[in-house]
Design a protein around this motif. Structure first.
Motif, PDB file in Angstrom:
ATOM      1  N   ASP A   1      -7.190  -6.682   4.818  1.00 18.31           N
ATOM      2  CA  ASP A   1      -7.759  -5.325   4.812  1.00 18.31           C
ATOM      3  C   ASP A   1      -9.269  -5.310   4.540  1.00 18.31           C
ATOM      4  O   ASP A   1      -9.889  -4.249   4.501  1.00 18.31           O
TER       5      ASP A   1
ATOM      6  N   THR B   1       0.843  -1.205   0.000  1.00 11.93           N
ATOM      7  CA  THR B   1       0.000   0.000   0.000  1.00 11.93           C
ATOM      8  C   THR B   1       0.877   1.254   0.000  1.00 11.93           C
ATOM      9  O   THR B   1       1.059   1.881  -1.035  1.00 11.93           O
TER      10      THR B   1
ATOM     11  N   MET C   1      -5.936  -0.648  -3.446  1.00 12.71           N
ATOM     12  CA  MET C   1      -4.828  -0.353  -4.340  1.00 12.71           C
ATOM     13  C   MET C   1      -5.030  -1.047  -5.686  1.00 12.71           C
ATOM     14  O   MET C   1      -5.720  -2.065  -5.772  1.00 12.71           O
TER      15      MET C   1
ATOM     16  N   PHE D   1      -6.812   2.866   3.118  1.00 16.22           N
ATOM     17  CA  PHE D   1      -6.184   2.302   1.928  1.00 16.22           C
ATOM     18  C   PHE D   1      -5.600   0.936   2.280  1.00 16.22           C
ATOM     19  O   PHE D   1      -4.918   0.785   3.292  1.00 16.22           O
ATOM     20  N   GLY D   2      -5.827  -0.061   1.405  1.00  9.23           N
ATOM     21  CA  GLY D   2      -5.265  -1.381   1.639  1.00  9.23           C
ATOM     22  C   GLY D   2      -5.171  -2.184   0.358  1.00  9.23           C
ATOM     23  O   GLY D   2      -5.719  -1.782  -0.679  1.00  9.23           O
ATOM     24  N   ASP D   3      -4.479  -3.332   0.436  1.00 10.67           N
ATOM     25  CA  ASP D   3      -4.304  -4.158  -0.760  1.00 10.67           C
ATOM     26  C   ASP D   3      -4.563  -5.643  -0.516  1.00 10.67           C
ATOM     27  O   ASP D   3      -4.695  -6.409  -1.464  1.00 10.67           O
TER      28      ASP D   3
ATOM     29  N   ALA E   1       0.732   0.372  -5.665  1.00 13.16           N
ATOM     30  CA  ALA E   1       1.732   0.940  -4.756  1.00 13.16           C
ATOM     31  C   ALA E   1       2.949   1.423  -5.524  1.00 13.16           C
ATOM     32  O   ALA E   1       3.528   2.472  -5.206  1.00 13.16           O
TER      33      ALA E   1
END
Length: 259
Positions: free
Chosen positions: A213, A13, A226, A207-209, A244
């Motif tokens: 998350d 991220t 992301m 925000f996360g990937d 990212a």
């Protein structure tokens, strides 16, 4: 909606895998602070795996161990460790299957088999290296998270036999997974932190990937996945930004008008 806090995952991220924090991301975080926006780190990492990121970002409110540990302005406000009888079950199963475990306490981590190829693989790109766990390590420490080192198809046996825990693979090809309490995830730790801050979940951006998350992005008012995120995460997100590697956090914050 006037957002009051931005919550950021680390790996995949703000930090591209195997790389360092970019100038663009550092600058975006600084610009948030200049606008009096609270910035929080929420990670699956332990505190001792996060020191350089904390220094680089200047963030002082954090959620570690996928929600099991929360700090506000550098002070501990919440923690939830695994009960010993649950650890006993996992330890016994891992012995039966000959799978290594990494036990993560609040100040140190130890692994049961240092030379196992899955363990070597798990830590090959990290600056920190594991030490061998004494036989009683998990009994004498508060344990907040475990890494189970095994193939994907072998993971289900643990999930079936230890329902108190949740097993989530680092990535589709990884031979290690995070093990956390089944009633604990990033949203739990974040909720504790938001209560401390006096901020409602719908006033938060996250925000996360990764799969870890999911609950976090579902909790907040604006969940941003992301560009490199898993499809399962993109499905629950309100918005998808760049990857990212493409400074997706900065791009997403600009799209939201936050910087």
């Amino acid at each position: 909606m006037k957002y009051k806090v931005v919550i950021l995952d680390i790996d995949g991220t703000i930090l591209p895998h195997g790389k360092t924090l970019s100038h663009a991301t550092k600058d975006a975080i600084q610009r948030l602070k200049e606008k009096q926006m609270k910035v929080v780190i929420a990670t699956g990492r332990a505190p001792y795996f996060t020191e350089s990121i904390i220094q680089d970002t200047g963030v002082d409110s954090m959620v570690f161990f996928n929600g099991a540990f929360a700090f506000h302005e550098g002070k501990e406000i919440y923690k939830s460790s695994m009960e010993k009888h649950v650890l006993e079950k996992v330890h016994q199963l891992s012995n039966d299957f000959q799978h290594p475990l990494t036990f993560l306490g609040d100040t140190s981590f130890k692994v049961t088999h240092l030379d196992h190829p899955f363990v070597v693989e798990a830590y090959q790109y990290d600056p920190w290296k594991p030490e061998l766990a004494p036989p009683q390590f998990w009994k004498n420490q508060d344990i907040y998270q475990i890494f189970l080192h095994c193939d994907l198809e072998e993971e289900s046996s643990y999930q079936t036999k230890v329902p108190e825990l949740d097993f989530r693979r680092w990535s589709s090809g990884a031979r290690t997974c995070d093990v956390n309490l089944s009633n604990s995830n990033k949203a739990v730790g974040i909720t504790k932190l938001l209560e401390k801050l006096g901020i409602a979940p719908d006033e938060a951006v996250a925000f996360g990937d990764g799969i870890n998350d999911l609950e976090m992005l579902s909790l907040v008012g604006m969940g941003v996945a992301m560009g490199n995120a898993r499809d399962e995460l993109k499905a629950v997100a309100n918005m998808v930004t760049l990857s990212a590697e493409e400074d997706g956090v900065r791009y997403g914050l600009e799209r939201l008008g936050l910087i």
